[in-house]
Design a protein around this motif. Sequence first.
Motif, PDB file in Angstrom:
ATOM      1  N   LEU A  71      74.766  31.838  42.810  1.00 38.32           N
ATOM      2  CA  LEU A  71      73.704  31.434  41.737  1.00 38.32           C
ATOM      3  C   LEU A  71      72.703  32.627  41.322  1.00 38.32           C
ATOM      4  O   LEU A  71      72.144  32.695  40.296  1.00 38.32           O
ATOM      5  N   ASN A  72      72.661  33.506  42.487  1.00 39.00           N
ATOM      6  CA  ASN A  72      71.573  34.631  42.327  1.00 39.00           C
ATOM      7  C   ASN A  72      70.351  33.994  42.148  1.00 39.00           C
ATOM      8  O   ASN A  72      69.548  34.446  41.405  1.00 39.00           O
ATOM      9  N   ALA A  73      70.041  32.937  42.948  1.00 35.98           N
ATOM     10  CA  ALA A  73      68.672  32.369  42.853  1.00 35.98           C
ATOM     11  C   ALA A  73      68.506  31.568  44.211  1.00 35.98           C
ATOM     12  O   ALA A  73      69.554  30.805  44.553  1.00 35.98           O
ATOM     13  N   PHE A  74      67.104  31.492  44.594  1.00 35.32           N
ATOM     14  CA  PHE A  74      67.064  30.987  45.664  1.00 35.32           C
ATOM     15  C   PHE A  74      66.680  29.406  45.823  1.00 35.32           C
ATOM     16  O   PHE A  74      66.662  28.724  46.829  1.00 35.32           O
ATOM     17  N   LYS A  75      66.503  28.721  44.585  1.00 42.03           N
ATOM     18  CA  LYS A  75      66.328  27.255  44.652  1.00 42.03           C
ATOM     19  C   LYS A  75      67.578  26.267  44.441  1.00 42.03           C
ATOM     20  O   LYS A  75      67.383  25.359  44.146  1.00 42.03           O
ATOM     21  N   GLY A  76      68.522  26.903  44.178  1.00 47.54           N
ATOM     22  CA  GLY A  76      69.929  26.261  44.171  1.00 47.54           C
ATOM     23  C   GLY A  76      70.020  24.732  45.097  1.00 47.54           C
ATOM     24  O   GLY A  76      70.403  23.957  44.482  1.00 47.54           O
ATOM     25  N   LEU A  77      69.708  25.065  46.262  1.00 47.86           N
ATOM     26  CA  LEU A  77      69.853  23.854  47.291  1.00 47.86           C
ATOM     27  C   LEU A  77      68.969  22.736  46.827  1.00 47.86           C
ATOM     28  O   LEU A  77      69.491  21.555  46.873  1.00 47.86           O
ATOM     29  N   GLY A  78      67.609  23.171  46.491  1.00 50.89           N
ATOM     30  CA  GLY A  78      66.642  21.934  46.137  1.00 50.89           C
ATOM     31  C   GLY A  78      67.034  21.503  45.027  1.00 50.89           C
ATOM     32  O   GLY A  78      67.049  20.131  44.850  1.00 50.89           O
ATOM     33  N   GLY A  79      67.668  22.238  43.893  1.00 47.45           N
ATOM     34  CA  GLY A  79      68.034  21.323  42.776  1.00 47.45           C
ATOM     35  C   GLY A  79      69.132  20.555  42.934  1.00 47.45           C
ATOM     36  O   GLY A  79      69.219  19.267  42.437  1.00 47.45           O
ATOM     37  N   SER A  80      70.028  21.076  43.574  1.00 46.28           N
ATOM     38  CA  SER A  80      71.053  20.182  43.846  1.00 46.28           C
ATOM     39  C   SER A  80      70.990  18.834  44.721  1.00 46.28           C
ATOM     40  O   SER A  80      71.309  17.860  44.418  1.00 46.28           O
ATOM     41  N   PHE A  81      70.129  18.963  45.725  1.00 43.92           N
ATOM     42  CA  PHE A  81      69.644  17.681  46.671  1.00 43.92           C
ATOM     43  C   PHE A  81      68.865  16.824  45.726  1.00 43.92           C
ATOM     44  O   PHE A  81      68.986  15.584  45.815  1.00 43.92           O
ATOM     45  N   CYS A  82      67.955  17.185  44.788  1.00 41.73           N
ATOM     46  CA  CYS A  82      67.429  16.530  43.914  1.00 41.73           C
ATOM     47  C   CYS A  82      68.167  15.894  43.065  1.00 41.73           C
ATOM     48  O   CYS A  82      67.806  14.546  42.999  1.00 41.73           O
ATOM     49  N   ILE A  83      68.892  16.174  42.476  1.00 37.74           N
ATOM     50  CA  ILE A  83      70.002  15.725  41.372  1.00 37.74           C
ATOM     51  C   ILE A  83      70.621  14.600  42.320  1.00 37.74           C
ATOM     52  O   ILE A  83      70.661  13.486  41.548  1.00 37.74           O
ATOM     53  N   ALA A  84      71.091  14.883  43.376  1.00 39.72           N
ATOM     54  CA  ALA A  84      71.968  13.981  44.232  1.00 39.72           C
ATOM     55  C   ALA A  84      71.356  12.955  44.813  1.00 39.72           C
ATOM     56  O   ALA A  84      71.592  11.797  44.625  1.00 39.72           O
ATOM     57  N   SER A  85      69.781  13.154  44.901  1.00 38.97           N
ATOM     58  CA  SER A  85      69.242  11.955  45.346  1.00 38.97           C
ATOM     59  C   SER A  85      68.813  11.073  44.356  1.00 38.97           C
ATOM     60  O   SER A  85      68.522   9.802  44.375  1.00 38.97           O
ATOM     61  N   TYR A  86      68.426  11.584  43.127  1.00 44.23           N
ATOM     62  CA  TYR A  86      68.545  10.746  41.867  1.00 44.23           C
ATOM     63  C   TYR A  86      69.643   9.922  41.641  1.00 44.23           C
ATOM     64  O   TYR A  86      69.481   8.719  41.363  1.00 44.23           O
ATOM     65  N   ILE A  87      70.824  10.507  41.541  1.00 42.36           N
ATOM     66  CA  ILE A  87      71.907   9.709  41.445  1.00 42.36           C
ATOM     67  C   ILE A  87      72.217   8.576  42.639  1.00 42.36           C
ATOM     68  O   ILE A  87      72.532   7.642  42.326  1.00 42.36           O
ATOM     69  N   ALA A  88      71.802   9.138  43.713  1.00 42.19           N
ATOM     70  CA  ALA A  88      71.925   8.066  44.914  1.00 42.19           C
ATOM     71  C   ALA A  88      71.134   6.895  44.598  1.00 42.19           C
ATOM     72  O   ALA A  88      71.632   5.688  44.676  1.00 42.19           O
ATOM     73  N   LYS A  89      69.916   7.168  44.160  1.00 38.11           N
ATOM     74  CA  LYS A  89      68.884   6.156  43.837  1.00 38.11           C
ATOM     75  C   LYS A  89      69.365   5.128  42.872  1.00 38.11           C
ATOM     76  O   LYS A  89      69.376   3.943  42.814  1.00 38.11           O
ATOM     77  N   ARG A  90      69.933   5.886  41.720  1.00 37.34           N
ATOM     78  CA  ARG A  90      70.549   5.061  40.731  1.00 37.34           C
ATOM     79  C   ARG A  90      71.586   4.134  40.953  1.00 37.34           C
ATOM     80  O   ARG A  90      71.687   3.075  40.187  1.00 37.34           O
ATOM     81  N   LEU A  91      72.401   4.729  41.946  1.00 37.27           N
ATOM     82  CA  LEU A  91      73.461   3.762  42.369  1.00 37.27           C
ATOM     83  C   LEU A  91      73.248   2.842  43.328  1.00 37.27           C
ATOM     84  O   LEU A  91      74.003   2.138  43.838  1.00 37.27           O
ATOM     85  N   GLY A  92      72.003   2.620  43.866  1.00 43.02           N
ATOM     86  CA  GLY A  92      71.566   1.949  44.948  1.00 43.02           C
ATOM     87  C   GLY A  92      72.146   2.478  46.379  1.00 43.02           C
ATOM     88  O   GLY A  92      72.534   1.534  47.042  1.00 43.02           O
TER      89      GLY A  92
END
Length: 113
Positions: A71-92
């Motif tokens: 990705l040539n970027a240092f914030k990739g892990l935070g973004g992926s975890f944020c989206i995954a956390s949102y999906i997890a919450k949405r799915l209960g």
Amino acid sequence: MQESIKAVRLIHEGKLSDTSQFGTEAAEKANAFHRSFPGYGPTPLADLKCLAEELGIASLYVKDESHRFGLNAFKGLGGSFCIASYIAKRLGMDISELPYDRITSPEIKEKIA
């Protein structure tokens, strides 16, 4: 090197801030989630010997996140975890139930449309 996490609670307008997402359990879940990714590896450290010497300190290392997952970027892990956390919450669900292979599965894609 010893790893540690410290959460500090600050009082804002008479209320305590919520630090639950920064505790050891949350960090372990984030670590486990990211380790489930294909191509995951520890972040390489760049040894800045000359700068350490100039600053008068024993050593100085900088994490090189510039090549993580291409990705040539240092914030990739935070973004992926944020989206995954949102999906997890949405799915209960808990994030620990959604490693990379499951969160990218057709079953989960269908559930979140």
